[in-house]
Design a protein around this motif. Structure first.
Motif, short mmCIF file in Angstrom:
data_model
loop_
_atom_site.label_atom_id
_atom_site.label_comp_id
_atom_site.label_asym_id
_atom_site.label_seq_id
_atom_site.Cartn_x
_atom_site.Cartn_y
_atom_site.Cartn_z
N ASP A 130 36.15 -11.57 12.29
CA ASP A 130 36.07 -12.67 11.32
C ASP A 130 34.70 -13.33 11.30
O ASP A 130 34.20 -13.72 10.26
CB ASP A 130 37.17 -13.71 11.59
N ILE A 131 34.09 -13.44 12.49
CA ILE A 131 32.82 -14.18 12.53
C ILE A 131 31.70 -13.39 11.86
O ILE A 131 30.73 -13.96 11.36
CB ILE A 131 32.50 -14.57 14.00
N LEU A 132 31.83 -12.07 11.80
CA LEU A 132 30.84 -11.27 11.07
C LEU A 132 30.98 -11.50 9.57
O LEU A 132 29.98 -11.64 8.85
CB LEU A 132 31.00 -9.78 11.38
N SER A 135 29.35 -14.77 8.95
CA SER A 135 27.88 -14.83 8.94
C SER A 135 27.33 -14.24 7.65
O SER A 135 26.31 -14.69 7.14
CB SER A 135 27.30 -14.15 10.17
N ILE A 136 28.01 -13.25 7.07
CA ILE A 136 27.55 -12.69 5.79
C ILE A 136 27.88 -13.66 4.66
O ILE A 136 27.04 -13.93 3.80
CB ILE A 136 28.20 -11.33 5.55
N LEU A 137 29.10 -14.23 4.69
CA LEU A 137 29.50 -15.13 3.60
C LEU A 137 28.66 -16.41 3.58
O LEU A 137 28.42 -16.97 2.52
CB LEU A 137 30.99 -15.47 3.72
N ALA A 139 25.57 -16.52 4.17
CA ALA A 139 24.36 -16.15 3.43
C ALA A 139 24.64 -16.04 1.94
O ALA A 139 23.78 -16.35 1.11
CB ALA A 139 23.81 -14.85 3.97
N VAL A 140 25.84 -15.59 1.58
CA VAL A 140 26.14 -15.36 0.16
C VAL A 140 26.55 -16.67 -0.52
O VAL A 140 26.03 -17.03 -1.57
CB VAL A 140 27.27 -14.32 0.01
N ALA A 145 32.29 -25.29 4.61
CA ALA A 145 33.67 -24.90 4.87
C ALA A 145 34.11 -23.74 3.98
O ALA A 145 34.94 -22.93 4.39
CB ALA A 145 34.60 -26.09 4.66
N THR A 218 37.37 -22.92 15.06
CA THR A 218 36.53 -23.71 15.94
C THR A 218 35.21 -23.00 16.22
O THR A 218 34.23 -23.64 16.57
CB THR A 218 37.21 -23.98 17.29
N VAL A 219 35.20 -21.67 16.09
CA VAL A 219 33.97 -20.96 16.45
C VAL A 219 33.19 -20.39 15.28
O VAL A 219 31.99 -20.17 15.40
CB VAL A 219 34.24 -19.82 17.46
N LEU A 222 29.72 -21.51 14.38
CA LEU A 222 28.50 -21.11 15.09
C LEU A 222 27.51 -20.43 14.17
O LEU A 222 26.31 -20.48 14.41
CB LEU A 222 28.86 -20.16 16.24
N VAL A 223 28.00 -19.77 13.12
CA VAL A 223 27.08 -19.13 12.19
C VAL A 223 26.89 -19.98 10.94
O VAL A 223 26.31 -19.53 9.97
CB VAL A 223 27.56 -17.71 11.82
N ILE A 232 29.12 -27.31 18.11
CA ILE A 232 28.88 -26.57 19.35
C ILE A 232 27.47 -26.02 19.35
O ILE A 232 26.73 -26.14 20.33
CB ILE A 232 29.88 -25.39 19.49
N TYR B 57 25.81 -8.74 -3.97
CA TYR B 57 25.48 -8.53 -2.56
C TYR B 57 26.05 -7.22 -2.04
O TYR B 57 25.42 -6.55 -1.21
CB TYR B 57 25.96 -9.71 -1.72
N LEU B 219 26.41 -12.48 18.45
CA LEU B 219 25.89 -13.53 17.59
C LEU B 219 25.26 -14.67 18.38
O LEU B 219 24.37 -15.35 17.90
CB LEU B 219 27.01 -14.10 16.70
N VAL B 233 20.92 -10.42 9.04
CA VAL B 233 21.43 -11.36 8.04
C VAL B 233 20.43 -12.48 7.85
O VAL B 233 20.13 -12.90 6.73
CB VAL B 233 22.80 -11.93 8.47
N ARG B 236 17.69 -11.44 5.79
CA ARG B 236 18.19 -10.95 4.51
C ARG B 236 17.82 -9.50 4.23
O ARG B 236 17.47 -9.14 3.12
CB ARG B 236 17.71 -11.86 3.38
N TRP B 238 19.46 -6.87 3.48
CA TRP B 238 20.84 -6.57 3.13
C TRP B 238 21.20 -5.11 3.29
O TRP B 238 22.32 -4.78 3.69
CB TRP B 238 21.15 -7.04 1.72
#
Lengths: 270, 278
Positions: A130-132, A135-137, A139-140, A145, A218-219, A222-223, A232, B57, B219, B233, B236, B238
């Motif tokens: 999920d955290i990957l 991190s992409i979203l 940027a997009v 939130a 909660t984590v 971080l990104v 955190i 993207y 990360l 990322v 960028r 991509w």
């Protein structure tokens, strides 16, 4: 009464020979040991370094054991955002995943190609942490939130669809067959005959993903995806261990309380 | 037996259970959901152009992915998997004896309860947070990541372990006790043989979880595929991100397949899952 039925030829007088597994076990152990040593070299297992760093670390650990409660008011917005993200993501993903689960089960989807496509897509999504996604979203979509919620939704859908479609596979298909025989279309038969059967398991999976979401939300901050994680990241980069320790304490309490609550809800609603 | 059941059967119709509590709870849940949607600070309007952004993207990432850094990505992935492996092995080594101590009937209650509490606390803390805590002791190395995964594994493996040990058929346990076996004999001959397949498959499952988690630990700088992904990322790149995603998906799926086959071998005795009789 069953002894009279079984034929006497089945009775064996000699003991069965013990299977020889020694060589197999030895081979398996050797393989596991080799993988472990190879992996250990890869990650640079270094026990002496821990002992050497221990002295430096004790001050940090002492700080960690003394949470700074004065920091609490500042964490409230982030705490609320974490909760909001978890609730919203759970609601959206449960709405999206119910129809997908029906498409992903052999028992409810008569089209093999569509079935394979949906399953493959779900497997693919599930293999990305999920955290990957977050991190992409980030940027997009941008920091906040929304990107966090979208990452959680993607992750949740794959889990709920897998679990619910598996329980669909195991359900009794008699009523569905009857509906089909009476001329119902597949969607109608599924709606009338299969949906009521899996609703309890669906509800408990949704509650389960809610628990996962609380922990994940909660984590993923971080990104930059909102919630406690952003905090955190801030306090961590400035080595404010008193504040970090308060945040961790909050996560702990939040997760334990909500898990208890969700277990209770499951008992009442399911 | 039969007469007993007959006596217990009520003559009157059962009273319909009240739904008041359920209705209130559903109302409360709906209220919380509405409140969450209403209060969250999100520009929902930015969702409108999300589909076009997504296509843009995805195009940047996957059509085509940049394979020039594949060698580096492969090495980073191997490192992530190694982290997951070491984390799982260490977690197993620590949690295995502890889960016996946490099982009712194999150790005194006074030992069970604190251990169970420790498992619950560990499970409540995400691996990334554990890694941040351990960082101060070990520094930013892959080994830190492995240790964090090990600690995280103790929480789940410990719980699954004691649940499996408590759930075994009581027959063999009674047999060992009746022939005068002590606690060690009880564990070796009464509990372990029945619980072993389940416990082994939990270990494999935890390894699968750790493979995913090891990507996350990158990360925060613990090395591996996650670090490489985060770097790309941020700058960028991509097309490189797309390549990394493909690598993560393929490796994770491959490991899931292998570990699923091993699990089937452990539980059913064949590498492929037996077809369910339908």
């Amino acid at each position: 009464m069953s002894t009279s039925l079984s034929s006497p030829t089945q009775h064996r007088h000699e003991r069965p020979t013990k299977p020889k597994l020694g060589a197999k076990y030895a081979a398996a152990t050797a393989v596991l040991l080799i993988i472990t040593i190879w992996a250990g070299i890869g990650v640079q297992v270094d026990l002496p370094a821990i002992a050497a760093n221990w002295r430096n670390a004790t001050t940090n650990i002492v700080q960690l054991l003394q949470p700074d409660y004065g920091f609490f008011p500042k964490t409230i917005p982030a705490l609320l955002e974490t909760l909001q993200m978890a609730v919203i993501a759970t609601v959206i993903s449960s709405a999206l995943s119910l129809p997908l689960a029906f498409l992903a089960s052999r028992a409810t989807n008569p089209r093999p190609k569509l079935l394979a496509a949906v399953r493959f897509l779900m497997n693919m999504i599930r293999s990305v942490p999920d955290i990957l996604f977050a991190s992409i979203l980030v940027a997009v979509v941008g920091v906040g939130a929304l990107s966090g919620i979208m990452a959680l939704v993607l992750f949740n859908i794959s889990i709920i669809v897998k679990l619910v479609s598996e329980s669909l596979d195991g359900e009794d298909a008699g009523a569905q067959e009857a509906a089909l025989a009476a001329g119902a279309s597949w969607p109608k038969a599924n709606r009338a005959a299969m949906l009521p059967q899996i609703l309890p398991s669906f509800a408990s999976q949704v509650l389960y993903t809610f628990e996962l979401n609380i922990r994940a939300s909660t984590v993923i901050g971080l990104v930059g995806a909102g919630g406690l994680g952003i905090l955190i990241d801030n306090v961590r980069s400035f080595f404010r261990y008193h504040e970090l320790s308060l945040i961790i304490l909050e996560i702990l309490v939040l997760v334990l309380v909500l898990e208890a609550l969700s277990a209770w809800l499951r008992k009442k609603l399911v | 037996m039969a007469t007993l059941i007959a006596q217990q059967q009520p003559t009157a119709r059962p009273v319909k259970p009240t739904t008041q509590l359920r209705t209130t709870l559903w109302l409360l849940v709906s209220l919380i959901v509405v409140a969450a949607f209403w209060s969250v600070q999100i520009k929902w309007s930015s969702l409108a152009d999300f589909p076009s952004q997504l296509i843009k993207y995805l195009g940047l990432m996957l059509f085509p992915p940049d394979w020039s850094k594949f060698g580096e990505a492969f090495k980073a992935t191997i490192l992530s998997v190694q982290m997951a492996w070491i984390g799982t092995i260490l977690g197993i080594i620590v949690s295995f004896p502890l889960s016996f101590l946490a099982s009712r009937g194999l150790a005194p209650r006074a030992v069970n309860a604190p251990l169970r509490f420790i498992f619950a606390v560990i499970r409540a803390v995400p691996e990334v947070v554990i890694a941040i805590l351990i960082l101060s002791v070990t520094g930013l190395t892959p080994f830190t990541g492995a240790l964090a995964l090990a600690v995280g594994s103790i929480g789940t493996l410990g719980k699954w372990g004691y649940e499996a040990f408590e759930g075994v058929d009581p027959g063999p346990k009674e047999a060992v006790r009746s022939t005068g076996g002590g606690t060690l004999a009880l564990i070796r001959w009464g509990v372990w043989p029945s619980a072993a397949p389940e416990v082994l498959s939990f270990w494999l499952y935890r390894f699968e979880i750790n493979v995913r988690a090891s990507a996350i630990l990158g990360l925060i700088g613990a090395g591996g595929i996650g670090k490489m992904l985060q770097d790309n990322v941020q700058f960028r790149n991509w097309d490189a991100v797309g390549m990394l995603l493909v690598v993560v998906v393929v490796v994770t799926m491959a490991i899931d397949q292998i570990s699923g086959a091993v699990r089937n071998k452990l539980i059913h005795g064949t590498w492929r899952a037996p077809r369910r009789a339908s």
